[in-house]
Design an enzyme around this catalytic site. Sequence first.
Site, mmCIF file in Angstrom:
data_model
loop_
_atom_site.group_PDB
_atom_site.id
_atom_site.type_symbol
_atom_site.label_atom_id
_atom_site.label_comp_id
_atom_site.label_asym_id
_atom_site.label_seq_id
_atom_site.Cartn_x
_atom_site.Cartn_y
_atom_site.Cartn_z
ATOM 1 N N PRO A 86 6.194 -12.741 6.117
ATOM 2 C CA PRO A 86 7.573 -12.806 5.642
ATOM 3 C C PRO A 86 8.290 -11.462 5.803
ATOM 4 O O PRO A 86 9.501 -11.392 5.856
ATOM 5 C CB PRO A 86 7.460 -13.179 4.165
ATOM 6 N N GLU A 113 -2.368 -13.535 -0.021
ATOM 7 C CA GLU A 113 -1.281 -12.546 -0.077
ATOM 8 C C GLU A 113 -1.122 -11.812 1.250
ATOM 9 O O GLU A 113 -0.335 -10.884 1.363
ATOM 10 C CB GLU A 113 -1.573 -11.531 -1.199
ATOM 11 N N ARG A 155 7.872 -23.645 25.600
ATOM 12 C CA ARG A 155 8.894 -24.429 26.306
ATOM 13 C C ARG A 155 9.652 -23.584 27.331
ATOM 14 O O ARG A 155 10.328 -24.134 28.202
ATOM 15 C CB ARG A 155 9.862 -25.072 25.339
ATOM 16 N N ASP A 170 20.230 -23.448 26.034
ATOM 17 C CA ASP A 170 19.775 -23.396 24.637
ATOM 18 C C ASP A 170 20.746 -22.625 23.761
ATOM 19 O O ASP A 170 21.355 -21.649 24.202
ATOM 20 C CB ASP A 170 18.430 -22.649 24.550
HETATM 21 N N1 LIG Z 1 5.925 -15.721 9.664
HETATM 22 C C1 LIG Z 1 6.149 -15.958 8.551
HETATM 23 C C2 LIG Z 1 6.480 -16.302 7.213
HETATM 24 C C3 LIG Z 1 5.662 -16.471 6.097
HETATM 25 C C4 LIG Z 1 4.224 -16.225 5.914
HETATM 26 C C5 LIG Z 1 3.433 -15.766 6.961
HETATM 27 C C6 LIG Z 1 2.091 -15.477 6.757
HETATM 28 C C7 LIG Z 1 1.540 -15.631 5.478
HETATM 29 C C8 LIG Z 1 0.251 -15.400 4.914
HETATM 30 C C9 LIG Z 1 0.330 -15.720 3.594
HETATM 31 N N2 LIG Z 1 1.579 -16.118 3.304
HETATM 32 C C10 LIG Z 1 2.338 -16.074 4.445
HETATM 33 C C11 LIG Z 1 3.693 -16.378 4.634
HETATM 34 N N3 LIG Z 1 6.468 -16.841 5.081
HETATM 35 N N4 LIG Z 1 7.731 -16.912 5.519
HETATM 36 C C12 LIG Z 1 7.785 -16.581 6.801
HETATM 37 N N5 LIG Z 1 8.934 -16.532 7.563
#
Ligand SMILES: N#Cc1c(-c2ccc3cc[nH]c3c2)n[nH]c1N
Length: 244
Positions: A86, A113, A155, A170
């Site tokens: 994230p 986490e 793609r 696109d």
């Molecule tokens: N890419 C992306 C992500 C994630 C994500 C990615 C990896 C892990 C590992 C534990 N929790 C996660 C959330 N959440 N929101 C996004 N845009």
Amino acid sequence: MRIDIISIFPDYFAPLDVSLIGKARERGTLDVRVHQLRDWAHDVHKSVDDTPYGGGPGMVMKPEVWGEAIDSVIGDGAPRMVVPTPSGRPFTQELAQELAGEPWLLFACGRYEGIDSRVVEEYSERLRVDEVGIGDYVLAGGEVAVLVMVEAVGRLLPGVLGNAQSAVDDSFAPGAMRNLVEGPVYTKPPVWRGREVPDVLLSGHHGKIARWRRDQALRRTVRNRPELAAELDPEMLDKHDRKL
Ligand SMILES: N#Cc1c(-c2ccc3cc[nH]c3c2)n[nH]c1N
């Protein structure tokens, strides 16, 4: 292109066996290999996580397991490594185009986490490592993000889309569609529940159709993505504003 994916949920990637990506794998355009991270966990419970240093909720994925897994998968090779998170840089059409130019991608799917930060540190000394996010919301792991990125990248590879022009048209594509979203699309019947297809699309006048489509794309961009519209050439906005 070769794509390696390491995850504790390999079954998440069954969708990569179907549709465009599945066909590209059958043709050999794409070589997708999914690996079970627990295969490199040696304790009886196949543990891949532990409590976070400094306290706090949840668990963190162990660096030793990830290190053994990545070393085993890449050997002496040097794929571009993508770590969904994230807190990563935004995944965009531009980044998809860039990744589509790579011969080999390695996706490291975190859970809990996240992955101990020393793993990115370690492999950043040897590989191009990108921490990438697919949007400002929180998922439970990286698998869904990898599905998104593999489809968006796959793609774009030669021969994957039946009509290569689609990728050019696109939303967000470099060139004419940069910072623009696509406009409305229509197919038969010409009238459906009293709703008619715009006459211009039935006119056969390709110049007028192209202008109408661009105008519709601009309208939708202004309406739905004002922050993208703000990046557009003011002259283009002005020309269309007179009609918006
Ligand atoms: N890419 C992306 C992500 C994630 C994500 C990615 C990896 C892990 C590992 C534990 N929790 C996660 C959330 N959440 N929101 C996004 N845009």
